[in-house]
Design a protein around this motif. Structure first.
Motif, short mmCIF file in Angstrom:
data_model
loop_
_atom_site.label_atom_id
_atom_site.label_comp_id
_atom_site.label_asym_id
_atom_site.label_seq_id
_atom_site.Cartn_x
_atom_site.Cartn_y
_atom_site.Cartn_z
N HIS A 30 56.98 53.99 38.62
CA HIS A 30 55.89 54.12 37.64
C HIS A 30 54.70 53.65 38.78
O HIS A 30 54.80 52.40 39.10
CB HIS A 30 56.04 53.52 36.49
N SER A 31 53.82 54.37 38.80
CA SER A 31 52.45 53.75 39.53
C SER A 31 51.60 53.04 38.50
O SER A 31 51.14 53.52 37.39
CB SER A 31 51.74 54.85 40.37
N PHE A 32 51.00 51.94 39.08
CA PHE A 32 50.03 51.00 38.22
C PHE A 32 48.64 51.16 38.79
O PHE A 32 48.56 51.54 39.99
CB PHE A 32 50.48 49.67 38.09
N ASN A 33 47.73 50.74 37.97
CA ASN A 33 46.30 50.90 38.28
C ASN A 33 45.64 49.47 37.87
O ASN A 33 44.69 49.57 37.37
CB ASN A 33 45.63 51.98 37.61
N ASP A 34 46.16 48.32 37.98
CA ASP A 34 46.12 46.98 37.26
C ASP A 34 45.48 46.21 38.56
O ASP A 34 45.80 46.55 39.73
CB ASP A 34 47.15 46.43 36.65
N ILE A 35 44.43 45.51 38.09
CA ILE A 35 43.74 44.48 38.99
C ILE A 35 43.93 43.17 38.48
O ILE A 35 43.63 42.93 37.16
CB ILE A 35 42.28 44.95 39.40
N PHE A 36 44.52 42.27 39.11
CA PHE A 36 44.45 40.62 38.50
C PHE A 36 43.83 39.97 39.62
O PHE A 36 43.94 40.20 40.72
CB PHE A 36 45.92 40.32 38.35
N ILE A 37 42.96 38.86 39.14
CA ILE A 37 42.14 37.82 39.94
C ILE A 37 42.73 36.26 39.79
O ILE A 37 42.97 36.07 38.77
CB ILE A 37 40.96 38.05 39.51
N LEU A 38 43.15 35.69 40.98
CA LEU A 38 43.58 34.49 40.93
C LEU A 38 42.50 33.52 41.33
O LEU A 38 41.78 33.83 42.34
CB LEU A 38 44.93 34.50 41.89
N ASP A 39 42.00 32.53 40.54
CA ASP A 39 41.15 31.63 40.97
C ASP A 39 42.14 30.65 41.66
O ASP A 39 42.86 29.89 41.14
CB ASP A 39 40.49 30.88 39.64
N VAL A 40 41.70 30.44 42.87
CA VAL A 40 42.67 29.54 43.91
C VAL A 40 42.58 28.15 43.31
O VAL A 40 43.41 27.29 43.49
CB VAL A 40 42.30 29.89 45.45
N ALA A 41 41.00 27.71 42.89
CA ALA A 41 41.02 26.21 42.68
C ALA A 41 41.87 25.86 41.33
O ALA A 41 42.64 24.64 41.48
CB ALA A 41 39.70 26.00 42.55
N THR A 42 42.13 26.79 40.63
CA THR A 42 42.61 26.38 39.18
C THR A 42 44.06 27.00 39.12
O THR A 42 44.60 26.76 38.07
CB THR A 42 41.78 26.75 37.88
N LEU A 43 44.51 28.01 39.97
CA LEU A 43 45.42 28.56 39.95
C LEU A 43 45.53 29.58 38.51
O LEU A 43 46.76 29.68 37.99
CB LEU A 43 46.76 27.84 40.12
N THR A 44 44.39 29.89 38.19
CA THR A 44 44.35 30.65 36.71
C THR A 44 44.35 32.11 36.97
O THR A 44 43.33 32.74 37.92
CB THR A 44 43.24 30.22 36.17
N TRP A 45 45.11 33.11 36.60
CA TRP A 45 45.06 34.38 36.55
C TRP A 45 44.17 35.18 35.54
O TRP A 45 44.32 34.68 34.50
CB TRP A 45 46.25 35.01 36.63
N THR A 46 43.50 35.86 35.90
CA THR A 46 42.51 36.86 34.71
C THR A 46 42.68 38.10 35.38
O THR A 46 42.98 38.82 36.36
CB THR A 46 41.19 36.59 34.88
N GLN A 47 42.83 39.26 34.11
CA GLN A 47 42.82 40.50 34.42
C GLN A 47 41.55 41.29 34.75
O GLN A 47 40.74 40.84 33.85
CB GLN A 47 43.70 41.22 33.37
N GLY A 48 41.40 41.95 35.78
CA GLY A 48 40.18 42.65 35.79
C GLY A 48 39.89 43.87 35.22
O GLY A 48 40.90 44.09 34.30
N ASN A 49 38.87 44.51 35.14
CA ASN A 49 38.51 45.88 34.17
C ASN A 49 39.72 46.79 34.86
O ASN A 49 39.99 47.27 35.86
CB ASN A 49 37.35 46.27 34.58
N VAL A 50 40.11 47.35 33.77
CA VAL A 50 41.18 48.44 34.16
C VAL A 50 40.38 49.74 34.12
O VAL A 50 39.55 50.06 33.68
CB VAL A 50 42.27 48.80 32.72
N SER A 51 40.89 50.22 35.47
CA SER A 51 40.09 51.48 35.96
C SER A 51 40.66 52.68 35.08
O SER A 51 41.93 52.86 35.06
CB SER A 51 40.40 51.84 37.60
N THR A 52 39.74 53.55 34.87
CA THR A 52 40.06 54.72 34.05
C THR A 52 39.67 56.03 35.03
O THR A 52 39.88 57.15 34.69
CB THR A 52 39.14 54.91 32.92
N ILE A 53 39.59 55.69 36.33
CA ILE A 53 39.28 56.69 37.12
C ILE A 53 40.34 56.86 37.98
O ILE A 53 40.93 55.88 38.89
CB ILE A 53 37.96 56.60 38.01
#
Length: 64
Positions: free
Chosen positions: A29-52
């Motif tokens: 399966h191919s994914f289209n996900d983006i995740f962002i790591l805040d290096v200072a806090t080591l906290t992950w957030t999910q970026g906007n899922v691309s619909t393109i």
């Protein structure tokens, strides 16, 4: 396969998911996900899922 690149002068790391290998439950399966790591806090957030377009495999990332 995935790409991980630094952003914002190294304050964040951007992870772009790609093709799932045979070692994962989602193999083939191919994914289209983006995740962002805040290096200072080591906290992950999910970026906007691309619909393109669809997910990617065998891709590359570059930083300039």
């Amino acid at each position: 396969m995935a790409c991980l690149v630094p952003a914002y002068s190294g304050a964040r790391m951007i992870l772009y998911e790609g093709f799932a290998t045979s070692a994962t439950p989602d193999r083939g399966h191919s994914f289209n996900d983006i995740f962002i790591l805040d290096v200072a806090t080591l906290t992950w957030t999910q970026g906007n899922v691309s619909t393109i377009g669809s997910g990617r495999g065998s891709h590359a990332c570059a930083v300039s």
